[in-house]
Design a protein around this motif. Structure first.
Motif, mmCIF file in Angstrom:
data_model
loop_
_atom_site.group_PDB
_atom_site.id
_atom_site.type_symbol
_atom_site.label_atom_id
_atom_site.label_comp_id
_atom_site.label_asym_id
_atom_site.label_seq_id
_atom_site.Cartn_x
_atom_site.Cartn_y
_atom_site.Cartn_z
ATOM 1 N N ILE A 156 -10.196 63.285 -7.701
ATOM 2 C CA ILE A 156 -10.139 63.561 -6.269
ATOM 3 C C ILE A 156 -8.713 63.966 -5.922
ATOM 4 C CG2 ILE A 156 -10.462 62.608 -3.958
ATOM 5 C CD1 ILE A 156 -12.332 60.541 -5.242
ATOM 6 N N ARG A 157 -8.539 65.162 -5.401
ATOM 7 C CA ARG A 157 -7.206 65.628 -5.021
ATOM 8 C C ARG A 157 -6.806 64.992 -3.690
ATOM 9 N NH1 ARG A 157 -4.483 71.479 -5.905
ATOM 10 N NH2 ARG A 157 -2.794 71.327 -4.391
ATOM 11 N N VAL A 158 -5.603 64.407 -3.656
ATOM 12 C CA VAL A 158 -5.193 63.659 -2.464
ATOM 13 C C VAL A 158 -3.847 64.111 -1.907
ATOM 14 C CG1 VAL A 158 -6.527 61.606 -3.040
ATOM 15 C CG2 VAL A 158 -4.187 61.848 -3.929
ATOM 16 N N GLY A 159 -3.178 65.061 -2.542
ATOM 17 C CA GLY A 159 -1.891 65.506 -2.023
ATOM 18 C C GLY A 159 -1.165 66.382 -3.009
ATOM 19 N N THR A 160 0.087 66.666 -2.715
ATOM 20 C CA THR A 160 0.930 67.485 -3.587
ATOM 21 C C THR A 160 2.340 66.912 -3.610
ATOM 22 O OG1 THR A 160 1.527 68.969 -1.767
ATOM 23 C CG2 THR A 160 -0.360 69.617 -3.143
ATOM 24 N N VAL A 161 3.083 67.271 -4.646
ATOM 25 C CA VAL A 161 4.507 66.934 -4.718
ATOM 26 C C VAL A 161 5.288 68.182 -5.091
ATOM 27 C CG1 VAL A 161 4.098 64.522 -5.340
ATOM 28 C CG2 VAL A 161 4.396 66.220 -7.133
ATOM 29 N N ARG A 162 6.540 68.207 -4.670
ATOM 30 C CA ARG A 162 7.394 69.369 -4.919
ATOM 31 C C ARG A 162 8.639 68.933 -5.683
ATOM 32 N NH1 ARG A 162 8.561 69.588 1.024
ATOM 33 N NH2 ARG A 162 10.294 70.954 0.419
ATOM 34 N N HIS A 163 9.137 69.828 -6.525
ATOM 35 C CA HIS A 163 10.478 69.672 -7.079
ATOM 36 C C HIS A 163 11.461 70.186 -6.033
ATOM 37 C CE1 HIS A 163 9.005 69.302 -11.369
ATOM 38 N NE2 HIS A 163 9.919 68.370 -11.282
ATOM 39 N N VAL A 164 12.393 69.334 -5.629
ATOM 40 C CA VAL A 164 13.331 69.735 -4.576
ATOM 41 C C VAL A 164 14.763 69.436 -5.002
ATOM 42 C CG1 VAL A 164 11.633 69.356 -2.746
ATOM 43 C CG2 VAL A 164 13.189 67.495 -3.392
ATOM 44 N N ILE A 165 15.685 70.196 -4.419
ATOM 45 C CA ILE A 165 17.113 69.949 -4.596
ATOM 46 C C ILE A 165 17.629 69.398 -3.273
ATOM 47 C CG2 ILE A 165 19.368 71.007 -5.037
ATOM 48 C CD1 ILE A 165 17.843 73.074 -6.743
ATOM 49 N N CYS A 166 18.403 68.342 -3.345
ATOM 50 C CA CYS A 166 18.824 67.676 -2.123
ATOM 51 C C CYS A 166 20.267 67.200 -2.223
ATOM 52 C CB CYS A 166 17.916 66.485 -1.814
ATOM 53 S SG CYS A 166 17.933 65.212 -3.097
ATOM 54 N N GLY A 167 20.843 66.969 -1.075
ATOM 55 C CA GLY A 167 22.193 66.430 -0.959
ATOM 56 C C GLY A 167 22.348 65.773 0.399
ATOM 57 N N SER A 168 23.403 65.012 0.575
ATOM 58 C CA SER A 168 23.631 64.347 1.850
ATOM 59 C C SER A 168 24.188 65.347 2.865
ATOM 60 C CB SER A 168 24.614 63.196 1.675
ATOM 61 O OG SER A 168 25.915 63.704 1.442
ATOM 62 N N PRO A 169 23.989 65.105 4.151
ATOM 63 C CA PRO A 169 24.584 65.987 5.171
ATOM 64 C C PRO A 169 26.102 66.099 5.031
ATOM 65 C CG PRO A 169 22.938 64.557 6.157
ATOM 66 C CD PRO A 169 23.138 64.070 4.751
ATOM 67 N N GLN A 170 26.748 64.990 4.666
ATOM 68 C CA GLN A 170 28.209 65.001 4.520
ATOM 69 C C GLN A 170 28.633 65.914 3.378
ATOM 70 O OE1 GLN A 170 26.292 62.300 4.563
ATOM 71 N NE2 GLN A 170 26.813 61.229 6.486
ATOM 72 N N TYR A 171 27.921 65.826 2.240
ATOM 73 C CA TYR A 171 28.270 66.686 1.106
ATOM 74 C C TYR A 171 28.078 68.159 1.474
ATOM 75 C CZ TYR A 171 28.128 69.053 -3.368
ATOM 76 O OH TYR A 171 28.375 69.934 -4.406
ATOM 77 N N ALA A 227 23.381 61.145 -4.718
ATOM 78 C CA ALA A 227 23.206 62.176 -3.693
ATOM 79 C C ALA A 227 23.313 61.571 -2.294
ATOM 80 C CB ALA A 227 21.863 62.879 -3.878
ATOM 81 N N ARG A 228 22.711 60.415 -2.094
ATOM 82 C CA ARG A 228 22.778 59.764 -0.784
ATOM 83 C C ARG A 228 24.211 59.379 -0.431
ATOM 84 N NH1 ARG A 228 17.896 55.393 -0.675
ATOM 85 N NH2 ARG A 228 18.655 55.072 1.459
ATOM 86 N N ALA A 229 24.994 59.054 -1.452
ATOM 87 C CA ALA A 229 26.384 58.657 -1.220
ATOM 88 C C ALA A 229 27.305 59.857 -1.001
ATOM 89 C CB ALA A 229 26.886 57.822 -2.396
ATOM 90 N N GLY A 230 26.755 61.075 -1.092
ATOM 91 C CA GLY A 230 27.563 62.264 -0.867
ATOM 92 C C GLY A 230 28.320 62.743 -2.085
ATOM 93 N N TRP A 231 27.938 62.275 -3.266
ATOM 94 C CA TRP A 231 28.686 62.618 -4.482
ATOM 95 C C TRP A 231 28.364 64.036 -4.963
ATOM 96 C CZ3 TRP A 231 28.077 63.887 -9.635
ATOM 97 C CH2 TRP A 231 29.198 63.684 -10.456
ATOM 98 N N GLY A 232 27.116 64.479 -4.770
ATOM 99 C CA GLY A 232 26.738 65.813 -5.247
ATOM 100 C C GLY A 232 25.285 66.093 -4.932
#
Length: 296
Positions: A156-171, A227-232
């Motif tokens: 039963i298909r229930v959703g999807t996931v994506r490969h994403v690139i992310c960073g903090s707003p500060q970074y 990433a959350r800490a703004g390192w990269g």
């Protein structure tokens, strides 16, 4: 000789690879177990085990017979359960498997809700980042991310996931927002080897960038925390950063270049003959996962 009981005894010896251990499991004496298996071998006309002082192993004939026994015993258990009403009311123990972080974040709350709804039920989970053989490892339900092979299981298909690139707003404010995949070469990258082991990151329209991460982390959680800490910047599956996205701690970049998302399925091997515990959990899990906007 009770053929059904002899088959149960044989199957337990095959599973434990020990006459003594099978006897303990079945609350029988070791000689009684030995006699039952010997009588079964006489009836079949073939040796089922190779016995030494240190081990008990199935013969080639025993391997084939064990497969048939498991199927026959499962059919008998299914018939008894149907007659006893367990196909109408969830009872027993439910075994659920999923990948480690997805299971912890998204599946475990559904399991606890299920147990709260059906107090007579018990459950066990196997949240682990490796392929799990649903049948051999005794799982009732699996939540799988990615495209499925034709297994014959109900899916039963229930959703999807994506490969994403992310960073903090500060970074991103300090170092800029990458506009195209090639811009990643000028950014500091923390790569999660468990989620994306290849140094080549692929994007839509066959864009490819070879990444030279400053830091390689063996867990997704470590890369996300950096990433959350703004390192990269880091690349993960988007469900893994759901709470950070909602809190504004992380932002997704290069979303226009993402590869097509991967599906999420709930699998179970019983199909239409699934007992009530499986049907009830699958219905609940499908509703909860489909209703999660981070997965759709």
């Amino acid at each position: 000789m009770d053929r059904w009981q002899a088959m149960r005894i044989f199957a337990r010896v095959a599973e434990t690879e020990s006459f003594a251990e099978a006897a303990r499991h079945m609350h029988m004496s070791a000689p009684a177990v030995t006699r039952a298996v010997a009588a079964l071998e006489d009836l079949i006309g073939a040796r089922l085990f190779v016995r030494t002082t240190r081990s008990v192993k199935l013969t080639e004939a025993g391997i084939r017979y064990f497969d048939d026994c498991r199927r026959i015993l499962a059919d008998i258990a299914e018939a008894e359960a149907a007659a006893g009403g367990s196909y109408a009311t969830p009872t027993g123990t439910l075994a659920i498997t999923a990948s480690a972080l997805f299971g912890q974040i998204y599946v475990l709350p559904i399991v606890t809700e299920f147990l709260n709804t059906y107090p007579a039920m018990h459950a066990r989970t196997l949240f682990i980042d490796r392929p799990v053989n649903i049948v051999e490892e005794g799982m009732d339900v699996a939540v799988r991310i990615g495209h499925l092979r034709d297994s014959g299981f109900a899916a039963i298909r229930v959703g999807t996931v994506r490969h994403v690139i992310c960073g903090s707003p500060q970074y991103l404010e300090t170092h800029g927002v990458p506009a195209v995949p090639a811009d990643l070469k000028s950014h500091r990258i923390a790569a999660s080897t468990s989620a994306w082991a290849s140094p080549e990151w692929r994007f839509a329209d066959d864009h490819r960038v070879t990444i030279d991460p400053v830091l390689q982390c063996n867990t997704n959680e470590a890369a996300i925390s950096l990433a959350r800490a703004g390192w990269g910047l880091t690349r993960v599956l988007h469900y893994q950063i759901g709470s950070a996205l909602l809190a504004g701690e992380l932002k997704i970049v290069l979303s226009d270049y993402e590869e097509p998302p991967m599906p999420i399925h709930i699998l179970h091997p019983q199909g239409r003959n699934a007992p009530a515990k499986v049907r009830a959990f699958v219905d609940m899990a499908a509703a909860r996962l489909r209703g999660n906007r981070l997965l759709n």
